[in-house]
Design a protein around this motif. Structure first.
Motif, PDB file in Angstrom:
ATOM      1  N   SER A   1       1.089   8.307 -10.512  1.00 18.55           N
ATOM      2  CA  SER A   1       1.278   9.551 -11.266  1.00 18.55           C
ATOM      3  C   SER A   1       2.568   9.479 -12.054  1.00 18.55           C
ATOM      4  O   SER A   1       3.516   8.785 -11.669  1.00 18.55           O
ATOM      5  CB  SER A   1       1.288  10.769 -10.336  1.00 18.55           C
ATOM      6  N   ASN A   2       2.594  10.204 -13.162  1.00 21.93           N
ATOM      7  CA  ASN A   2       3.747  10.266 -14.063  1.00 21.93           C
ATOM      8  C   ASN A   2       3.629  11.606 -14.786  1.00 21.93           C
ATOM      9  O   ASN A   2       3.155  11.697 -15.910  1.00 21.93           O
ATOM     10  CB  ASN A   2       3.721   9.100 -15.049  1.00 21.93           C
TER      11      ASN A   2
ATOM     12  N   SER B   1       0.829  -1.207   0.000  1.00 23.94           N
ATOM     13  CA  SER B   1       0.000   0.000   0.000  1.00 23.94           C
ATOM     14  C   SER B   1       0.863   1.257   0.000  1.00 23.94           C
ATOM     15  O   SER B   1       2.020   1.243   0.440  1.00 23.94           O
ATOM     16  CB  SER B   1      -0.929   0.018   1.227  1.00 23.94           C
ATOM     17  N   TYR B   2       0.279   2.329  -0.517  1.00 25.05           N
ATOM     18  CA  TYR B   2       0.923   3.643  -0.493  1.00 25.05           C
ATOM     19  C   TYR B   2      -0.169   4.705  -0.579  1.00 25.05           C
ATOM     20  O   TYR B   2      -1.330   4.406  -0.930  1.00 25.05           O
ATOM     21  CB  TYR B   2       1.923   3.809  -1.639  1.00 25.05           C
ATOM     22  N   THR B   3       0.191   5.927  -0.238  1.00 29.22           N
ATOM     23  CA  THR B   3      -0.731   7.052  -0.339  1.00 29.22           C
ATOM     24  C   THR B   3      -0.350   7.902  -1.546  1.00 29.22           C
ATOM     25  O   THR B   3       0.816   8.300  -1.694  1.00 29.22           O
ATOM     26  CB  THR B   3      -0.683   7.923   0.922  1.00 29.22           C
ATOM     27  N   TYR B   4      -1.320   8.145  -2.379  1.00 36.57           N
ATOM     28  CA  TYR B   4      -1.111   8.995  -3.568  1.00 36.57           C
ATOM     29  C   TYR B   4      -1.698  10.369  -3.299  1.00 36.57           C
ATOM     30  O   TYR B   4      -2.895  10.507  -3.057  1.00 36.57           O
ATOM     31  CB  TYR B   4      -1.755   8.354  -4.791  1.00 36.57           C
TER      32      TYR B   4
ATOM     33  N   PRO C   1       2.979  14.879  -7.250  1.00 34.57           N
ATOM     34  CA  PRO C   1       3.052  13.777  -8.207  1.00 34.57           C
ATOM     35  C   PRO C   1       4.479  13.307  -8.460  1.00 34.57           C
ATOM     36  O   PRO C   1       5.448  14.045  -8.246  1.00 34.57           O
ATOM     37  CB  PRO C   1       2.454  14.387  -9.479  1.00 34.57           C
ATOM     38  N   VAL C   2       4.593  12.086  -8.912  1.00 34.32           N
ATOM     39  CA  VAL C   2       5.876  11.530  -9.327  1.00 34.32           C
ATOM     40  C   VAL C   2       6.301  12.201 -10.632  1.00 34.32           C
ATOM     41  O   VAL C   2       5.508  12.304 -11.576  1.00 34.32           O
ATOM     42  CB  VAL C   2       5.778  10.010  -9.524  1.00 34.32           C
TER      43      VAL C   2
ATOM     44  N   HIS D   1      -1.528  13.695 -17.203  1.00 39.99           N
ATOM     45  CA  HIS D   1      -2.103  14.627 -16.240  1.00 39.99           C
ATOM     46  C   HIS D   1      -2.155  13.998 -14.840  1.00 39.99           C
ATOM     47  O   HIS D   1      -2.150  12.778 -14.687  1.00 39.99           O
ATOM     48  CB  HIS D   1      -3.496  15.084 -16.701  1.00 39.99           C
ATOM     49  N   VAL D   2      -2.196  14.856 -13.846  1.00 38.62           N
ATOM     50  CA  VAL D   2      -2.281  14.409 -12.462  1.00 38.62           C
ATOM     51  C   VAL D   2      -3.745  14.096 -12.144  1.00 38.62           C
ATOM     52  O   VAL D   2      -4.592  14.988 -12.167  1.00 38.62           O
ATOM     53  CB  VAL D   2      -1.746  15.486 -11.502  1.00 38.62           C
ATOM     54  N   HIS D   3      -4.011  12.845 -11.849  1.00 41.40           N
ATOM     55  CA  HIS D   3      -5.402  12.459 -11.555  1.00 41.40           C
ATOM     56  C   HIS D   3      -5.802  13.047 -10.199  1.00 41.40           C
ATOM     57  O   HIS D   3      -5.096  12.870  -9.201  1.00 41.40           O
ATOM     58  CB  HIS D   3      -5.554  10.946 -11.536  1.00 41.40           C
TER      59      HIS D   3
END
Length: 566
Positions: free
Chosen positions: A518-519, A374-377, A382-383, A524-526
């Protein structure tokens, strides 16, 4: 795209002769500036036509294009409507079909052309030629097109995720706004970050840009925009072409995927007379990134002026062309540093499958026991994009934007929102040829979100370089053409097909998979909010979970060539 390296060409047989500027009248009375260079001598001549909107500087003499006059061709360069010295209003995309057909009607009446015409161009210049493909007069014998395919949705989106460094950047740089001495790449980055995205044009450019708003309002391939009118017509063009086409693409070019698709959609009898060439290039058709590509420049035998000239000589002058090249896909194999010719694409292959298992491993068989990560986005953090093929606006070092192509990757798990999985050492060299597929089981606390994947090779010295990447929103998961609902917390199976590649994996290397959400700015950043992304001003954090083993297998399928190639 044109390139010059006369050392690789046969000696020219002509001098560039008379130059003639013409104002060619379109059906509505608008006059377009059309530049004509003829060889020095008596005609008529086979003719090469290119149409361009990129003439803001007022400089139209392109040595890499005009050089064809020295080899016995009439060379035509027309400035698109509303650009340079041409009359009318510049509206991207809208007038290229009618203006191009009107220009051909004018051209076939000129006494200095001999009835053998070729259409030429790259990127937008290629789009302007694709739009004519179903209405060509018999005098047009061939097309030479680079850096543009015909599926505009796939050019602008991947699985519901927009590519701002392609079309937001293009909207900024082709908006007719005078930016003075300001760095336009910095302005473009401000545009990518603008919230809500739908209001960017009005705020930064001073006016609404209808075509751009249409693009960012149409996140799914089933949207009316992509299935009616201009974009539906463009998508249909490969199947309507009745002359040979030479297509040239780059492994790290923004149009790569759509060019493979367009080549595959040519009629079999036309494809048998056509070619697709793919080198280790970005959109400007140069090598870039952090890897070396010996023999991979366009000034060699596989791209650039030499290949263009040979193609037009064969199709406009009736000179011999290597028959073994026709009907094939010719690619530069990264890592092997050689060119190979494929008689069919995708080539025959066998899948090498890796499974996401415990301890961030990629195993050769799935774990019996379920595992999860798990991770928090956070959309506000963003990455940053590190290489890949969807970076358009910059190829050199920039204080604002990342590098394109294959670049050295960060250390595994370098951020808490990036999960990195690695295989054991590879025990033999293996040739990837085709499209890597990634299947994941995921869940999220958001009603909609995104997941990204990146496949890289970790060399024996520990340096890691990206091979291919992909992204999907949950709303447009698994190729959905319209938005799909998602219940937060539910485990979903998502599948991504990455862009084509030919890449030699080395014995002693490892394969690495990075998963995140994210990329940016490649995509685009969701915002982690359901609904059209471009209308969202607020964003939310989301807790993302990735599952493997047990009944929720997540995997990577690598297509390994089984074909003996030349």
């Amino acid at each position: 795209m044109s390139h010059t390296n006369e050392d690789l060409l046969r000696a020219p047989t002509y001098e560039v002769g008379p130059y003639h500027p013409f104002y060619v009248t379109m059906r509505d009375g608008t006059r377009l500036m059309t530049h004509v260079w003829l060889p020095d001598g008596d005609g008529p001549w086979p003719t090469i036509l290119m149409r361009t909107p990129y003439v803001d500087s007022g400089e139209v003499y392109d040595p890499g294009f005009v050089i064809f006059a020295r080899y016995g061709y009439a060379v035509i360069l027309q400035e698109c409507r509303g650009r340079g010295q041409s009359e009318g209003v510049w509206e991207p995309f809208v007038n290229e079909r009618s203006d191009g057909l009107d220009t051909l009607d004018w051209l076939i009446q000129q006494p200095w052309q001999d009835g053998n015409i070729g259409l030429y161009g790259g990127s937008y210049l290629s789009f302007s030629q694709w739009m004519l493909a179903d209405g060509l007069p018999p005098q047009v014998k061939t097309l030479y097109l680079s850096a543009m395919g015909t599926d505009q949705y796939r050019f602008a989106y991947m699985n519901g995720m927009f590519k701002p460094d392609i079309y937001t950047a293009w909207a900024v740089t082709n908006s007719d706004v005078d930016w003075g001495d300001r760095d336009v790449t910095g302005i473009a980055l401000d545009a990518y970050r603008f919230s809500p995205p739908m209001e960017m044009d009005q705020s930064l450019l001073g006016r609404k840009v209808p075509w751009y708003r249409d693009f960012i309002s149409s996140s799914g391939s089933g949207a009316a925009l992509w299935n009616e009118g201009l974009w539906a017509l463009l998508k249909s063009m490969p199947a309507k072409v009745n002359v040979p086409v030479c297509m040239v693409a780059g492994w790290f070019d923004i149009a790569l995927e759509t060019m493979f698709a367009s080549f595959g959609e040519l009629k079999p009898e036309i494809r048998a007379k056509s070619r697709l060439i793919v080198g280790p290039w970005v959109h400007s058709f140069v090598t870039y990134g952090d890897l070396d590509y010996p023999g991979g420049t366009t000034d060699g035998t596989n791209g650039g002026t030499k290949v263009v000239l040979a193609w037009f000589d064969a199709n406009l002058k009736g000179q011999p062309h290597a028959p073994e090249k026709l009907g094939t896909v010719e690619t530069y194999v990264i890592g092997d540093n050689e060119w190979r010719t494929w008689e069919q694409w995708p080539p025959a292959s066998e899948s090498l499958t890796f499974y996401l298992n415990e301890n961030f491993s990629l195993g050769m068989r799935p774990s019996d026991q379920p595992v999860s990560y798990s991770y928090t986005y956070d959309p506000k953090n963003p990455v940053t994009t590190a290489g890949g093929g969807t970076i358009l606006s910059v190829y050199g070092d920039s204080p604002y934007l990342p590098k394109a192509a294959s670049v050295k990757q960060p250390e595994p798990n370098d951020r808490p929102d990036v999960l990195s999985f690695q295989s054991e050492l590879l025990t033999r060299d293996m040739l990837i040829a085709g499209q890597i597929k990634v299947g994941l089981h995921v869940s999220s606390t958001a009603e909609d979100t995104a997941f990204t994947v990146k496949i890289s090779e970790v060399f024996a010295n520990g340096e890691t370089f990206n091979i291919a990447d992909g992204i999907t929103s949950l709303a447009y998961r698994n190729g959905a053409s319209s938005p799909q609902s998602y219940e937060p917390g539910r485990i979903e199976s998502i599948r991504m097909e990455l862009w084509p590649i030919t890449w030699q994996l080395r014995s002693g290397s490892r394969l690495r998979l990075d998963v995140s959400s994210s990329n940016f700015p490649a995509y685009h950043v969701h915002p982690n909010v359901a609904g059209n992304w471009a209308e969202q001003a607020e964003v939310k954090r989301a807790n993302q979970t990735l599952y493997g083993g047990g009944g929720c297998v997540s995997l990577v399928e690598i297509p390994l060539s089984t074909v003996v190639t030349t």
